[in-house]
Design a protein around this motif. Sequence first.
Motif, PDB file in Angstrom:
ATOM      1  N   GLU A 125      15.595  16.177  31.427  1.00  0.00           N
ATOM      2  CA  GLU A 125      14.857  16.852  32.353  1.00  0.00           C
ATOM      3  C   GLU A 125      15.269  16.571  33.769  1.00  0.00           C
ATOM      4  O   GLU A 125      15.140  17.681  34.809  1.00  0.00           O
ATOM      5  CB  GLU A 125      13.477  16.534  32.226  1.00  0.00           C
ATOM      6  CG  GLU A 125      12.754  16.804  31.092  1.00  0.00           C
ATOM      7  CD  GLU A 125      11.467  16.189  30.664  1.00  0.00           C
ATOM      8  OE1 GLU A 125      10.655  16.811  30.432  1.00  0.00           O
ATOM      9  OE2 GLU A 125      11.247  14.961  30.974  1.00  0.00           O
ATOM     10  N   ASP A 129      16.348  19.292  36.883  1.00  0.00           N
ATOM     11  CA  ASP A 129      15.924  19.060  38.106  1.00  0.00           C
ATOM     12  C   ASP A 129      16.996  18.905  39.124  1.00  0.00           C
ATOM     13  O   ASP A 129      16.932  19.504  40.166  1.00  0.00           O
ATOM     14  CB  ASP A 129      14.914  17.800  38.174  1.00  0.00           C
ATOM     15  CG  ASP A 129      13.485  18.113  37.719  1.00  0.00           C
ATOM     16  OD1 ASP A 129      13.440  19.373  37.293  1.00  0.00           O
ATOM     17  OD2 ASP A 129      12.685  17.096  37.276  1.00  0.00           O
ATOM     18  N   GLU A 209       6.008  14.619  41.435  1.00  0.00           N
ATOM     19  CA  GLU A 209       5.740  15.947  41.152  1.00  0.00           C
ATOM     20  C   GLU A 209       5.836  16.971  42.329  1.00  0.00           C
ATOM     21  O   GLU A 209       6.331  17.909  42.491  1.00  0.00           O
ATOM     22  CB  GLU A 209       4.525  16.147  40.437  1.00  0.00           C
ATOM     23  CG  GLU A 209       4.506  15.615  38.966  1.00  0.00           C
ATOM     24  CD  GLU A 209       3.354  16.318  38.292  1.00  0.00           C
ATOM     25  OE1 GLU A 209       3.367  17.606  38.239  1.00  0.00           O
ATOM     26  OE2 GLU A 209       2.517  15.621  37.682  1.00  0.00           O
ATOM     27  N   HIS A 363       7.365  14.417  35.698  1.00  0.00           N
ATOM     28  CA  HIS A 363       6.923  15.700  34.962  1.00  0.00           C
ATOM     29  C   HIS A 363       5.430  15.380  34.643  1.00  0.00           C
ATOM     30  O   HIS A 363       5.040  14.256  34.501  1.00  0.00           O
ATOM     31  CB  HIS A 363       7.616  16.204  34.209  1.00  0.00           C
ATOM     32  CG  HIS A 363       8.958  16.766  34.291  1.00  0.00           C
ATOM     33  ND1 HIS A 363       9.154  18.198  34.284  1.00  0.00           N
ATOM     34  CD2 HIS A 363       9.868  16.555  34.808  1.00  0.00           C
ATOM     35  CE1 HIS A 363      10.406  18.183  34.695  1.00  0.00           C
ATOM     36  NE2 HIS A 363      10.782  17.341  35.168  1.00  0.00           N
TER      37      HIS A 363
END
Length: 429
Positions: A125, A129, A209, A363
Amino acid sequence: MMDTIFAQATAGGRAGVSVVRLSGPSAFEIAGSIAGTLPKSHRAGLREIKTLTGEVIDEALILPFAAPNSFTGEDVVEFQLHGSIAVVRSCLELLASFPDARLAEAGEFTRRALENERLDLAQVEGLADLIEAETEAQRKQAFRVLSGHLGDQVERWRRDLIRAAALLEATIDFADEDVPVDVTPEVDALLTGVMADLSSEIAGTMVAERIRNGFEVAIVGAPNAGKSTLLNALAGRDAAITSEIAGTTRDIIEVRMDLGGLPVTLLDTAGLRESDDVIEALGVDRALIRAKNADLRIFLASPGEVLMLEPGVDDIIVRPKADLLGDDENAVSGKTGQGIDALVKRVQEYLAERSLAAGLATHERHRIAMERAAVNLETVRGILARGSEHYDIAAEELRSSIRTLETLVGRIDVENLLDEIFSSFCLGK
């Protein structure tokens, strides 16, 4: 045996250099067939790329990476070609002619890195990103996750919880061995430490986030207060229509910006007032909802002016149309630029301070997993308070917490409890 896959690793179109990546059990064999003798692993070599009939396609730099020391954990070869569309197409067609090679699916190289334990799920992830990062703050945050910091933290929590579960299991199953009679204090200390860390990380997830997706800053004020003009000045372009007619802005206009390395979406909202116009009233309702949910609000309001939305403690209140007011330190003008730099600085300082609270988890699924684990651990503490006869139930709840945390990094390994018991208490006899 897995297929050998290939794909262009750089963006399509003409470029100075284009990279084609080959990964899998036949990568070295295929690369040798078209480029001759390969350089040593992790060494570059200049080679001619030839078709099976001997026609030269291009002269390229070849970089082989022997398993498991590669991105995917498999044998990998990268071809640095001249960035011609025709050259790249010919190379891909040549690789496709081998029966044991196929074009990779989207994200398949990274998926193999996960399956071969070169990356954990959080790092995957983080890589996604990093590729999407538009600002410096996003880059730093994504790289921190990609570097494995979240995985390291999860491993520390996991190790402490496995230790706690091992203590309980040892008391239950190996009562005749030389183990502590009352393990509750040590178990409780381990749980307290993990729960404190989880609480801190959960609190920082929302900010993380926001760094990943962008902070929202709403410009709020009465009709014709100069909100759209201010938005255009901040954006450096005509993003919103401006007019002397009150109520021109009916819908929310969004402009994405980079403020001091932080991703920010500015919201130009409809002027706040009661209206008999159905469309304008709908715009005002939407404006109120978005403004309330924004991370920060900039109110364009004169002293004593009452709006439909009450400013919060951290909101910024400035007087509008400074060009008509003269020298006023707390006024801004989108037309002349007066007060704009000071306003931007205030916004940057506030968001930068908020960013300091960002955690490792970035996340929503991270937050949900940590919240579930925290709930389980609170349940464990309650069970422990009921006495040692309930240790078996507490141990099961602990195992559930461990599995929940393992979902953060895509790692599920239920055998580690036994490993910890035997190693810690020398019970494998």
